[in-house]
Write an enzyme that holds these catalytic residues in place. Structure first.
Site, mmCIF file in Angstrom:
data_model
loop_
_atom_site.group_PDB
_atom_site.id
_atom_site.type_symbol
_atom_site.label_atom_id
_atom_site.label_comp_id
_atom_site.label_asym_id
_atom_site.label_seq_id
_atom_site.Cartn_x
_atom_site.Cartn_y
_atom_site.Cartn_z
ATOM 1 N N HIS A 30 45.974 52.714 34.996
ATOM 2 C CA HIS A 30 46.955 52.502 36.063
ATOM 3 C C HIS A 30 48.374 52.717 35.535
ATOM 4 C CE1 HIS A 30 45.360 50.678 39.855
ATOM 5 N NE2 HIS A 30 44.281 50.495 39.124
ATOM 6 N N HIS A 80 39.976 55.474 40.358
ATOM 7 C CA HIS A 80 38.870 54.529 40.552
ATOM 8 C C HIS A 80 37.532 55.236 40.700
ATOM 9 C CE1 HIS A 80 39.897 50.331 40.245
ATOM 10 N NE2 HIS A 80 41.139 50.700 40.497
ATOM 11 N N HIS A 101 43.328 40.876 43.837
ATOM 12 C CA HIS A 101 43.752 40.702 42.449
ATOM 13 C C HIS A 101 44.439 39.356 42.229
ATOM 14 C CE1 HIS A 101 42.550 44.495 40.579
ATOM 15 N NE2 HIS A 101 42.748 45.024 41.767
ATOM 16 N N HIS A 108 35.618 47.592 44.461
ATOM 17 C CA HIS A 108 36.314 48.881 44.365
ATOM 18 C C HIS A 108 35.384 50.044 44.758
ATOM 19 C CE1 HIS A 108 39.233 46.358 42.178
ATOM 20 N NE2 HIS A 108 40.119 47.250 42.555
ATOM 21 N N GLU A 131 37.464 46.677 33.000
ATOM 22 C CA GLU A 131 38.668 46.403 33.818
ATOM 23 C C GLU A 131 39.954 46.445 33.018
ATOM 24 O OE1 GLU A 131 38.814 42.703 35.976
ATOM 25 O OE2 GLU A 131 40.505 43.398 37.154
ATOM 26 N N HIS A 181 44.145 44.323 48.938
ATOM 27 C CA HIS A 181 44.043 44.638 47.517
ATOM 28 C C HIS A 181 44.913 43.698 46.684
ATOM 29 C CE1 HIS A 181 44.539 47.432 43.914
ATOM 30 N NE2 HIS A 181 43.270 47.104 43.946
ATOM 31 N N HIS A 199 40.721 50.559 32.331
ATOM 32 C CA HIS A 199 41.165 50.671 33.726
ATOM 33 C C HIS A 199 42.625 50.262 33.898
ATOM 34 C CE1 HIS A 199 42.058 48.032 37.182
ATOM 35 N NE2 HIS A 199 41.857 49.131 37.856
HETATM 36 CU CU1 CUO Z 1 42.199 47.068 42.162
HETATM 37 CU CU2 CUO Z 1 42.580 49.383 39.835
HETATM 38 O O1 CUO Z 1 43.371 48.509 41.354
HETATM 39 O O2 CUO Z 1 41.797 47.562 40.287
#
Ligand code: CUO
Length: 672
Positions: free
Chosen positions: A359, A395, A199, A221, A339, A195, A355
Site C-alpha cells: 500500500h 488486492h 480496519h 477483501h 497482511e 473499509h 500487504h
Molecule cells: Cu483493507 Cu489493503 O486495504 O487491506
C-alpha cells in the site's frame, strides 16, 4: 446537560478546528512549541492530576496524512488509545480527548477515539456518526468544498437555507478511460466508510486479536473483489488483473482531487504509466524499503504455501492446513503473515510486511524519496484507498496468494457438502411482487458537511451524494424437512454473474471467485414443507443506513431494534448489496445451500457479543466468528471432479439450489 452521546459527538465534530482549553486538564508540554516542531521531541504527558502519557501519539503531525499501513503511525494510534482507555469514566475520557484533539493528527484522533468508543465499557450505548460528516474532504473534491466556502462567506447571516455540494457519478473523471466506468462504485461513500470501519475493528498490531482475524482479512477483501468484478462485468469491463510485476509501469493513474486536511494539502497523485519505486521516506517515519524486499517476502510466502508449512523464529515448522480440529487454520496463519500483523505473524522478520508495505510503496510512486515534499496518495488511507483502481489490482495479487494456498486443499467431499433429509426444492427472489427481477438505479443521500468542515461561518452546508441503490427484495425458499423432528440449518446465499465477459457460461473454477455472499442466517425447519422468507435488508454482510450527527442528536435513540442496537459502523453498505446489472437486464445466478447448524455452530463460551450486524464481513465484537466452516464455504476450494459447475452442485445435492435472476439498471433513477 449534554448526554454521553452528545459529548462524544462534540469531540468528533470539526476535527480540524483547534479548540480553546477550559484549563480543566493538567497536561505538561515541553515548552510552547507547535505540534510539528515537537515531532521527535519529548512527548507531552499529563501531569500530577492525570498520570497518563500520550507517548508517541503526537509523532504524526497535524495537517498531514495518517496511515494505518505505516507501523510508526499505528504505534502513535496505539499510544493514544492506551491513554484514552486508561481514563476514568466518560468524564475523564472527554477531558483528555478535548486536550488531545488539539495536539494530535486529526485523522489519528478520530480513529483512536472511535476505537475507544467501540471498546470502552461505559460507552456501549454510544454510536459513531457517519465518517462522511466527520471528514467530507475524504469524499468530495476540494474544488466543490471551496465553492461552498466562498458561498458561505458571502451569505447573508440570516439566510438559513443550506448550501448544497453536489457529488455523484462521473463528477471526477470522464469515460475516456475504461476504468472510469466503475468510478461511481469505487468512490461510493458507503464502500469507503465500510473499509475504514473494518480496519478500525481489525487493527494491525494492537488491541485484543479478534477471532480468525487473518482469515477474515483474506475473506472480506476477497469478497470486495468479487463484488468489484461483478460491477465491472455489469459495465462491460473484464475482471481485475492482479498487480504482479512491480518492475513495469502501471497503466492506470489516479487523481483523487481530495485533500488530506482542511487547508488544501492534496493527496499525492499518480500519472498513467508510473513505476513503483524503492521507498525513501524517513521524513514520515518509514524505514527504507526496496521493491526487492517485497519480492523476497513474496517468494518466501509462496515457498511456504508450496511446502505446506511456515517456519517460525525458532526454525520450527508451522503446518498450513484448513483441515484442523484445534488451533488456527492455515488460511488464518497465512492471513496474519501476509497482511502483516507483527504480533500474530509466525515470523514477521522472515515473511515481512507484504500487504501493508505494498500500500505504501504504491502511495508514494509520485515522490518515493521526498524530493518534491509531496503527500502520500490515497492508497495510504483506509478511508480513501478503495477509490483508486490500483487498490483492486494490489488486492487481487494478495488474494491470488491466498488462492494459491486454497488450491492446495482437498476439494470438499460429498459428505461435507450434503445434508441428509433436507431438500431445498425452490429458491427465488421477489421485489415489488415481481419474481426473479431486481432493479438498481441512482438515488441521492444528504449529509451535513458543516459538521466536519471548519468554515468560520454558521451557514449550513449539505452534501448531496448521488449513488447506486436497489429496490428492496425478499428471498423465498421452499424447503422440505423429511425428518419427524425440527431441524436447525444454516442458509447460505450467494450471487454471481452467469456469463463471463465473452458471454459464455462459466465452469466452476472460472466462476468460483465471483460468488458474492448475500446472506447467511439460521432457521429452524419444522417437519414437512417450509416456506422461508428473508428480507434483503437483513443481510449478514450489511449495515442499516449510517447515522448522521442529526440522527444521533435528535432522532429516536439507537437501540430500538436489534439491527440498530448492533450498529457499530462496520458493514457493507445496504445500497451496494446488488451489482448494478445492465439496462437490458443482466442474468445472475442465485446459489443457496443449507448446512447443518449442529456442525456449523461455534461455542461462544458465554460471551455476549455486540456489533453483530454484518457478521460475515465484520465478525462480532469480543466474540468468536459465529460460523465454524472455513469462510467462503463451499466456494473457497477447488471442485471435486463430479462438480464441474455450480449447477452440478445443485443437481447432485438435495440441500443446494441454483436459480437464474435478472438485475436491471434503471438509468433514469430508482423508484423505491
Ligand atoms: Cu483493507 Cu489493503 O486495504 O487491506
Amino acid at each position: 446537560m449534554a448526554t454521553d452521546q452528545g459529548k462524544v459527538l462534540r469531540l468528533l465534530e470539526k476535527p480540524y478546528e483547534t479548540q480553546r482549553s477550559d484549563g480543566t486538564l493538567d497536561i505538561e508540554f515541553p515548552g510552547e512549541l507547535g505540534v510539528t516542531e515537537r515531532v521527535g521531541g519529548t512527548p507531552p504527558t499529563i501531569g500530577a492530576r492525570g498520570g497518563a502519557q500520550l507517548g508517541q501519539a503526537t509523532s504524526v503531525p497535524r495537517g498531514k496524512a495518517f496511515s494505518l499501513f505505516i507501523e510508526s503511525h499505528r504505534r502513535a494510534a496505539k499510544d493514544l488509545i492506551d491513554a484514552f482507555m486508561k481514563t476514568d469514566g466518560l468524564q475523564g475520557l472527554v477531558e483528555l480527548a478535548t486536550r488531545a484533539k488539539n495536539l494530535v493528527n486529526e485523522s489519528l484522533f478520530v480513529y483512536a477515539f472511535s476505537y475507544v468508543v467501540l471498546h470502552k465499557k461505559d460507552l456501549h450505548s454510544v454510536r459513531l456518526p457517519s465518517l462522511v460528516e466527520m471528514f467530507p474532504n475524504k469524499f468530495v473534491p476540494q474544488e466543490d468544498i471551496m465553492k461552498a466556502q466562498i458561498e458561505a462567506n458571502r451569505r447573508d447571516p440570516n439566510d438559513t437555507a443550506p448550501i448544497v455540494i453536489e457529488y455523484g457519478p462521473e463528477f471526477a473523471s470522464t469515460n475516456i478511460k475504461p476504468e472510469h466506468r466503475v468510478s461511481y462504485w469505487r468512490e461510493d461513500y458507503g464502500i469507503n466508510s465500510h473499509h475504514w470501519h473494518w480496519h478500525l475493528v481489525y487493527p494491525v498490531g494492537f488491541g485484543e486479536a479478534p477471532d480468525r482475524k487473518g482469515e477474515l482479512f483474506f475473506y472480506m477483501h476477497q469478497q470486495m473483489l468479487a463484488r468489484y468484478d461483478m460491477e465491472r462485468l455489469s459495465v462491460g469491463l473484464n475482471r481485475t488483473e492482479k498487480l504482479e510485476n512491480w518492475r513495469v509501469p502501471v497503466p492506470d493513474g489516479y487523481f483523487s482531487k481530495l485533500t488530506v486536511n482542511n487547508t488544501s494539502r492534496a493527496w499525492g497523485t499518480r500519472q498513467d504509466n508510473s513505476m513503483l519505486m524503492d521507498l525513501r521516506r524517513e521524513d514520515i517515519g518509514l524505514e527504507p524499503l526496496d521493491i526487492t524486499d517485497l519480492e523476497i517476502w513474496r517468494s518466501r510466502i509462496f515457498d511456504a504455501i508450496h511446502q505446506g508449512y511456515m517456519n517460525d523464529r525458532n526454525g520450527e515448522k508451522v503446518p498450513l492446513s484448513d483441515n484442523v480440529t484445534s488451533g488456527k487454520r492455515g488460511i488464518d496463519i497465512l492471513g496474519d503473515a501476509v497482511e502483516a500483523d507483527r504480533r500474530l505473524s509466525v515470523n514477521s522478520l522472515y515473511y515481512g510486511d507484504l500487504h501493508n508495505q505494498g500500500h505504501i510503496v504504491i502511495a508514494f510512486t509520485h515522490d518515493n524519496d521526498n524530493a518534491h515534499k509531496e503527500e502520500m496518495g490515497v492508497m495510504g488511507d483506509s478511508a480513501t484507498a478503495m477509490r483508486d483502481p490500483i487498490f483492486y489490482r494490489w488486492h487481487k495479487f494478495i488474494d491470488d496468494m491466498f488462492q494459491e494456498y486454497k488450491l492446495t486443499q482437498q476439494p470438499y467431499t460429498l459428505e461435507e457438502l450434503s445434508l441428509p433429509n433436507v431438500v431445498l426444492e425452490r429458491v427465488g427472489v421477489l421485489s415489488k411482487e415481481q419474481p426473479d427481477a431486481l432493479t438498481t438505479g441512482w438515488t441521492v443521500r444528504e449529509f451535513e458537511a458543516f459538521r466536519g468542515l471548519d468554515f468560520n461561518s454558521n451557514a449550513p452546508v449539505n452534501l448531496r451524494l448521488t449513488h447506486i441503490d436497489h429496490s428492496p427484495f425478499d428471498y423465498h425458499l421452499q424447503v422440505k424437512n423429511q425428518l419427524q423432528t425440527p431441524k436447525q440449518v444454516t442458509v447460505r446465499i450467494f450471487l454471481a454473474p452467469k456469463f463471463n465477459v465473452r458471454g459464455l457460461e462459466m465452469n466452476f473454477m472460472e466462476q468460483r471467485l465471483l460468488w458474492a455472499e448475500m446472506d447467511k442466517f439460521t432457521v429452524t425447519l419444522k417437519p414437512g414443507m417450509n416456506h422461508v422468507v428473508q428480507p434483503s435488508k437483513d443481510s449478514s454482510i450489511t449495515n442499516p443506513d449510517e447515522y448522521t450527527f442529526r440522527d444521533l442528536e435528535t432522532g429516536p435513540q439507537p437501540g430500538t431494534s436489534r439491527r440498530e442496537f448492533n450498529f457499530c459502523g462496520c458493514g457493507w453498505p445496504q445500497h451496494v448489496l446488488l451489482p448494478r446489472g445492465t439496462p437490458g437486464g443482466m442474468i445472475f445466478q442465485l446459489f443457496v445451500m443449507l448446512t447443518d447448524l449442529e456442525k456449523d455452530k461455534v461455542d461462544q463460551q458465554g460471551n455476549t457479543g455486540r456489533c453483530a450486524n454484518a457478521v460475515s464481513f465484520c465478525g462480532i465484537l469480543d466474540s468468536k466468528f459465529p460460523d465454524g466452516r472455513p469462510m467462503g464455504f463451499p466456494f473457497d476450494r477447488r471442485n471435486a471432479p463430479q462438480f464441474q459447475s455450480a449447477a452440478a452442485f445443485a443437481e447432485q445435492l438435495d440441500n443446494a439450489n441454483l436459480h437464474d435472476i435478472t438485475i436491471t439498471f434503471l438509468a433514469s433513477g430508482l423508484q423505491k
